[in-house]
Write a protein that holds these residues in place. Structure first.
Motif, PDB file in Angstrom:
ATOM      1  N   VAL A 373      -3.914   4.094   2.706  1.00 35.69           N
ATOM      2  CA  VAL A 373      -5.159   3.383   3.039  1.00 35.69           C
ATOM      3  C   VAL A 373      -5.545   2.418   1.922  1.00 35.69           C
ATOM      4  N   GLU A 374      -5.398   2.853   0.686  1.00 31.43           N
ATOM      5  CA  GLU A 374      -5.747   1.976  -0.433  1.00 31.43           C
ATOM      6  C   GLU A 374      -4.795   0.788  -0.535  1.00 31.43           C
ATOM      7  N   ILE A 375      -3.510   1.024  -0.278  1.00 33.85           N
ATOM      8  CA  ILE A 375      -2.552  -0.089  -0.287  1.00 33.85           C
ATOM      9  C   ILE A 375      -2.915  -1.109   0.790  1.00 33.85           C
ATOM     10  N   LEU A 376      -3.215  -0.608   1.985  1.00 34.92           N
ATOM     11  CA  LEU A 376      -3.564  -1.495   3.091  1.00 34.92           C
ATOM     12  C   LEU A 376      -4.829  -2.291   2.820  1.00 34.92           C
ATOM     13  N   MET A 377      -5.841  -1.636   2.280  1.00 35.74           N
ATOM     14  CA  MET A 377      -7.170  -2.232   2.201  1.00 35.74           C
ATOM     15  C   MET A 377      -7.510  -2.870   0.854  1.00 35.74           C
ATOM     16  N   LYS A 378      -6.818  -2.467  -0.223  1.00 35.74           N
ATOM     17  CA  LYS A 378      -7.243  -2.915  -1.551  1.00 35.74           C
ATOM     18  C   LYS A 378      -6.200  -3.683  -2.344  1.00 35.74           C
ATOM     19  N   SER A 379      -4.917  -3.555  -1.977  1.00 36.60           N
ATOM     20  CA  SER A 379      -3.867  -4.090  -2.848  1.00 36.60           C
ATOM     21  C   SER A 379      -3.480  -5.522  -2.481  1.00 36.60           C
ATOM     22  N   GLU A 380      -2.767  -6.176  -3.389  1.00 39.73           N
ATOM     23  CA  GLU A 380      -2.235  -7.507  -3.126  1.00 39.73           C
ATOM     24  C   GLU A 380      -1.193  -7.449  -2.017  1.00 39.73           C
ATOM     25  N   GLU A 381      -0.400  -6.360  -2.013  1.00 32.08           N
ATOM     26  CA  GLU A 381       0.580  -6.178  -0.933  1.00 32.08           C
ATOM     27  C   GLU A 381      -0.124  -6.089   0.410  1.00 32.08           C
ATOM     28  N   GLY A 382      -1.240  -5.378   0.440  1.00 29.66           N
ATOM     29  CA  GLY A 382      -2.025  -5.286   1.666  1.00 29.66           C
ATOM     30  C   GLY A 382      -2.571  -6.632   2.092  1.00 29.66           C
ATOM     31  N   ASN A 383      -2.987  -7.451   1.139  1.00 27.34           N
ATOM     32  CA  ASN A 383      -3.483  -8.790   1.460  1.00 27.34           C
ATOM     33  C   ASN A 383      -2.398  -9.653   2.085  1.00 27.34           C
ATOM     34  N   GLU A 384      -1.150  -9.512   1.587  1.00 26.82           N
ATOM     35  CA  GLU A 384      -0.038 -10.269   2.157  1.00 26.82           C
ATOM     36  C   GLU A 384       0.245  -9.833   3.587  1.00 26.82           C
ATOM     37  N   VAL A 385       0.198  -8.525   3.815  1.00 25.28           N
ATOM     38  CA  VAL A 385       0.411  -8.011   5.175  1.00 25.28           C
ATOM     39  C   VAL A 385      -0.712  -8.486   6.096  1.00 25.28           C
ATOM     40  N   ARG A 386      -1.937  -8.496   5.585  1.00 20.30           N
ATOM     41  CA  ARG A 386      -3.076  -8.966   6.397  1.00 20.30           C
ATOM     42  C   ARG A 386      -2.916 -10.449   6.757  1.00 20.30           C
ATOM     43  N   LYS A 387      -2.425 -11.209   5.824  1.00 23.62           N
ATOM     44  CA  LYS A 387      -2.211 -12.634   6.082  1.00 23.62           C
ATOM     45  C   LYS A 387      -1.184 -12.831   7.192  1.00 23.62           C
ATOM     46  N   ARG A 388      -0.088 -12.054   7.141  1.00 28.11           N
ATOM     47  CA  ARG A 388       0.921 -12.158   8.204  1.00 28.11           C
ATOM     48  C   ARG A 388       0.340 -11.729   9.551  1.00 28.11           C
ATOM     49  N   ALA A 389      -0.470 -10.670   9.529  1.00 28.85           N
ATOM     50  CA  ALA A 389      -1.084 -10.206  10.774  1.00 28.85           C
ATOM     51  C   ALA A 389      -2.014 -11.263  11.363  1.00 28.85           C
ATOM     52  N   GLU A 390      -2.786 -11.923  10.510  1.00 30.82           N
ATOM     53  CA  GLU A 390      -3.688 -12.973  10.994  1.00 30.82           C
ATOM     54  C   GLU A 390      -2.909 -14.150  11.566  1.00 30.82           C
TER      55      GLU A 390
END
Length: 421
Positions: A373-390
């Protein structure tokens, strides 16, 4: 032939008796009506399932188009099949369905030039995914034996008789895989695939909800992408210890959340909530909320404050999350979910795995949940995944409104309304 001049084309929906399939064919019914108001739709299910489907449709407008004049239930005719719910098992339902279905089809045939029957399509037994470099979990590991026997039976019936396949997916999501399937003459027998998904709405204006919903009121007060949405659908119930570990993991993470904690089937939701650690809801007050009733999933996923979705990875949930551009933390439990998890995490790279399928017999610890959950919501790796999802969500919505998905849908409607040779 002009579509409006073909009133004798009749569409018959025969959903598999599970909520996700019932919903998909209801959504498909609305789409067909919105594309061609002259096509009557006959929807076949048990009395209990028809009642559930109709009541659900009063709060959700399943129309994936921008037509403001769309009216729910314009030409959907519901037929109650005389089947008790306990008998709706894959090993028994074909025999029980045969006589009432045959009677209905015979009654419709005299006034119809074409009967279009849409039903559950068996998952493909052989998959070309390895040609793309991905190994999927074995189907025998994902489904119980009776379901596998049923799927094999349906596949044998479909191959010589079916006219084509409709997929609740789109080429923006898995074009390479769909192309490989279409070119596999042995697997599909040269039949057409129409990738017309997502069947769920892709614009929130088309989703009705209760204005006073507390989930949305709470999200309105949160920061952008700050909240995690957790839901395991209508057929999955977490085990007692899994509920405790989930609660502890969420609390440890410090992430804001909305957790839909409901029981599947006839189990009591109240008893599930009693399994939460003592004082949990008081300690996370303001940080998160536990929902024991229906939640407006599409509205939650489409809210600007929602930054992630922890899910069982059922296909409907995957498509809704992708449509809204929300990255996922996936915890596959059964059926299609382990394979969907491969697509989400390894192919599309828009999510992280909470529990590997190979470790499905192991208890997921609170620390593992907190870490993911912390990786998904707080990390730079999570931000990259969020960008791809968007970015993927944008491509999917564009495809529905003006792109390939729209063309595939038009092709399907033209096919079922074509002149008889």
């Amino acid at each position: 032939m002009n579509q409006s001049s073909s009133p004798s084309v009749v569409v018959v929906m025969v959903p598999f008796p599970a909520q996700s399939h019932l919903n998909q064919l209801l959504q498909l019914s609305h789409l067909i009506i919105s594309s061609n108001n002259n096509l009557p739709i006959h929807y076949l299910a048990s009395p209990a399932h028809n009642s559930q489907v109709k009541s659900r449709s009063l709060v959700t407008n399943y129309a994936n188009n921008s037509n403001p004049n769309f009216v729910f239930n314009t030409k959907i005719i519901f037929h109650d099949l005389p089947i008790p719910l306990p008998s709706l098992l894959p090993t028994t339902s074909p025999d029980l369905l045969h006589k009432p279905m045959a009677a209905l089809l015979h009654s419709l045939a005299p006034t119809a030039t074409r009967l279009v029957i849409l039903s559950l399509l068996s998952p493909f037994n052989g998959s070309p995914s390895e040609e793309l470099g991905y190994k999927l979990p074995c189907r025998d590991e994902c489904f119980p034996p009776d379901i596998n026997r049923y799927l094999d039976h349906r596949a044998r019936c479909m191959k010589p008789r079916g006219n084509g396949y409709i997929s609740n997916s789109c080429r923006s999501i898995e074009a390479a895989f769909l192309d490989l399937l279409e070119n596999d003459k042995e697997l599909l027998g040269g039949k057409k695939i129409w990738a017309v998904g997502p069947l769920n709405p892709v614009t929130l204006e088309l989703v009705n909800y209760r204005q006073e919903d507390k989930c949305l009121e709470w999200l309105d007060q949160q920061e952008v992408n700050s909240a995690l949405y957790i839901s395991f659908g209508t057929t999955i119930t977490l085990k007692d210890e899994e509920i405790k570990q989930m609660a502890l993991g969420l609390e440890q993470s410090g992430i804001k959340f909305i957790w839909v904690l409901r029981a599947a089937g006839d189990q009591e939701d109240v008893k599930r909530a009693q399994l939460l650690p003592n004082g949990f809801e008081e300690r996370v007050k303001g940080m998160g909320m536990v929902v024991r009733d229906w939640a407006p999933q599409m509205k939650i996923l489409g809210h600007s404050s929602t930054g992630g979705f922890l899910s069982h990875c059922g296909w409907n949930s995957c498509m809704e999350s992708i449509s809204m551009g929300v990255p996922m933390a996936v915890w596959p439990m059964k059926s299609d979910q382990p394979r969907n998890a491969v697509l989400i995490t390894l192919v599309l790279k828009v999510g992280f795995v909470v529990r590997e399928w190979e470790k499905r017999e192991e208890l997921v610890s609170s620390s593992r949940i907190s870490d993911v959950v912390e990786i998904l919501m707080k990390s730079e790796e999570g931000n990259e995944v969020r960008k791809r999802a968007e970015e993927l969500g944008y491509e999917v919505r564009k495809s529905v409104e003006e792109g390939v998905t729209r063309k595939e849908w038009d092709s399907f409607i033209a096919h079922i309304t074509r002149e008889t040779c």
